[in-house]
Design an enzyme around this catalytic site. Sequence first.
Site, PDB file in Angstrom:
ATOM      1  N   ASP A 212       0.834  -1.200   0.000  1.00 33.24           N
ATOM      2  CA  ASP A 212       0.000   0.000   0.000  1.00 33.24           C
ATOM      3  C   ASP A 212       0.872   1.256   0.000  1.00 33.24           C
ATOM      4  O   ASP A 212       1.853   1.339   0.747  1.00 33.24           O
ATOM      5  CB  ASP A 212      -0.869  -0.023   1.267  1.00 33.24           C
ATOM      6  CG  ASP A 212      -1.929   1.062   1.267  1.00 33.24           C
ATOM      7  OD1 ASP A 212      -2.758   1.061   0.356  1.00 33.24           O
ATOM      8  OD2 ASP A 212      -1.913   1.896   2.194  1.00 33.24           O
ATOM      9  N   GLU A 260      14.383 -15.527   0.278  1.00 31.05           N
ATOM     10  CA  GLU A 260      14.746 -16.620   1.193  1.00 31.05           C
ATOM     11  C   GLU A 260      13.791 -17.808   1.051  1.00 31.05           C
ATOM     12  O   GLU A 260      14.094 -18.903   1.495  1.00 31.05           O
ATOM     13  CB  GLU A 260      14.685 -16.147   2.660  1.00 31.05           C
ATOM     14  CG  GLU A 260      15.875 -15.340   3.102  1.00 31.05           C
ATOM     15  CD  GLU A 260      15.617 -14.686   4.473  1.00 31.05           C
ATOM     16  OE1 GLU A 260      14.697 -15.119   5.201  1.00 31.05           O
ATOM     17  OE2 GLU A 260      16.348 -13.721   4.779  1.00 31.05           O
TER      18      GLU A 260
HETATM   19  C1  NOJ Z   1      -4.350   3.036  -0.962  1.00 30.29           C
HETATM   20  C2  NOJ Z   1      -5.503   2.130  -0.699  1.00 30.29           C
HETATM   21  O1  NOJ Z   1      -5.785   1.400  -1.862  1.00 30.29           O
HETATM   22  C3  NOJ Z   1      -6.636   3.003  -0.253  1.00 30.29           C
HETATM   23  O2  NOJ Z   1      -7.863   2.312  -0.208  1.00 30.29           O
HETATM   24  C4  NOJ Z   1      -6.280   3.586   1.071  1.00 30.29           C
HETATM   25  O3  NOJ Z   1      -7.274   4.501   1.473  1.00 30.29           O
HETATM   26  C5  NOJ Z   1      -4.933   4.316   1.025  1.00 30.29           C
HETATM   27  N1  NOJ Z   1      -3.937   3.618   0.272  1.00 30.29           N
HETATM   28  C6  NOJ Z   1      -4.400   4.522   2.411  1.00 30.29           C
HETATM   29  O4  NOJ Z   1      -3.993   3.301   2.963  1.00 30.29           O
END
Ligand code: NOJ
Length: 557
Positions: A212, A260
């Site tokens: 993310d 790994e």
């Molecule tokens: C990207 C994620 O896909 C989204 O849904 C989220 O709100 C933001 N990152 C923050 O984590």
Amino acid sequence: MATIPAANDWWRSAVVYQVYPRSFADSNGDGIGDIRGIIEHLDHLVFLGVDALWISPWYPSPLADGGYDVSDYCDINPDFGTLDDADALVTRAHELGLRIIIDLVPNHSSEEHPWFKEALAAVPGSPERDRYIFRDGHGVNGELPPNNWPSVFGGSAWQRITESDGTPGQWYLHFFDVSQPDWNWKNPEVVKEFDRILKFWFDRGVDGFRIDVANSMVKESGLPDLPENEEIGELVGNSPMWDQPGLAPIQRRWRAIADEYQDTPEGPRMFVAEAYLPHDRLVRYLEPDRLHASFNFEFLLSAWSAGSLRTTITESLAAHESVGASATWVLGNHDNFRPVSRYGKQISGLDFSDPAPPHAQFHGTPTDIVLGRRRARAAVMLELALPGGAYVYQGEELGLPEVEDLPDDVLQDPTWERSEHTDRGRDGCRVPLPWSGSEAPYGWSSTDNTWLPIPNTWADWTVEAEKNDPSSFLTLYRTLLAERRDNPALGAGTMRWNDSPDDVLDFSREPNFRCVVNFGDDAVLVMADSVIVASASLENHGELALIGRDQAAWLRS
Ligand code: NOJ
Ligand code: CA
């Protein structure tokens, strides 16, 4: 026991299906999707013919941002199930030949994470505070935020706390919601904790992580202000907030951990990066000792135009080639407007350097849904014909539209509140999936009280209804994915543009494969017996077939 082939580079050509667990299937009638619901419907993914699943966050979380606010990285949200359920899902998926990618949220935790609670209880300058990004405020009494950085969800990226003695205190950084404090990646304890989290899940058999906001995490030292009166957003370079050089060592460290697992039955593990960056910056993350893949958001956000898509495709392939990585192709996800709705809008794409959140700009403009559906069918034919991997967001295979008229009082995306009700946010693409029957909730749950309401107009778009309809999206996706499996020209590899009018995309792949997508008024003539599959039935003239406007065809060449 895993039955998946231990291919070392499966991600280079895989079609990955994104499951948003809250909305996929509710097994126990509480109105919230869950892991048992995913297990019960894995047959749909086998029927569809994808290679892997990516599951959006399933961790304990207050769900202030749909689970991207994690309070425990090594457990499962009780609303979704248990660790045993997660293990059962991994085992069952592997038995069915499906890989599993889960979501890592390393930029921020939830405010409910025990380390954040410890940080709040501790004093300024303590080791507990140093795991997050706390600073004193500016102004005489520290009443102003430490710098001028904005939150992606609106407002300031800083929140002031009250110290345990009741006095107004320091500020903490949150790129997203106020309940999502950013980790301090310059703190070795944080670095080691994420090593532990990766191994915890790799040891349980997961095949990879989606990272993310992979372009955040590290902030420029000194946290300098953004230049006054200049909009420097996430998408543009040279921001102290994003895409910092300090990301590279972290990515290398993670790659070493994934490697790994080389000699395990499942083979080495992979990472796919979520980062809204232009190709040239993005592919640095894909250098051989860093991450494996990244989502192609330039493709996702491209307007429905031959010129824009041709440029994006050509640049993507060249950029990925320069680091020896395989490209990916993406039409949607849980953050973006559903393709059938977006392609039906007059402005169907975005300028990638625009810092406003991508979904915000599509709300409130009219949609021609018939046109959008025709284009979305052609778009998936383009997507799945291109060299590399592809991502399918749940519901795309049913042609679900964005639900643009959710009532205000059901909206859950924090964007809605933080933008002071100017941006309706992303709930419209997160509505539960219709499985069967003729009325909401369409077999999704035994309760009508689903966490977001399902429109009563979706009876023709259930999995059950589409399975029996040769002209459905589901039949198209299934046909394309079956062909992709059997046809050696498809998946990873190379392609060659053929000469064509400006408003036609026409390319070939070896051996014997050609894809044509027509964006213009003049039909493209091909031999009728060369057509493998078309996005809509083609007009035939004797031996010739006509590929019309907003139609695509896969051909034997
Ligand atoms: C990207 C994620 O896909 C989204 O849904 C989220 O709100 C933001 N990152 C923050 O984590
Ligand atoms: Ca449930």
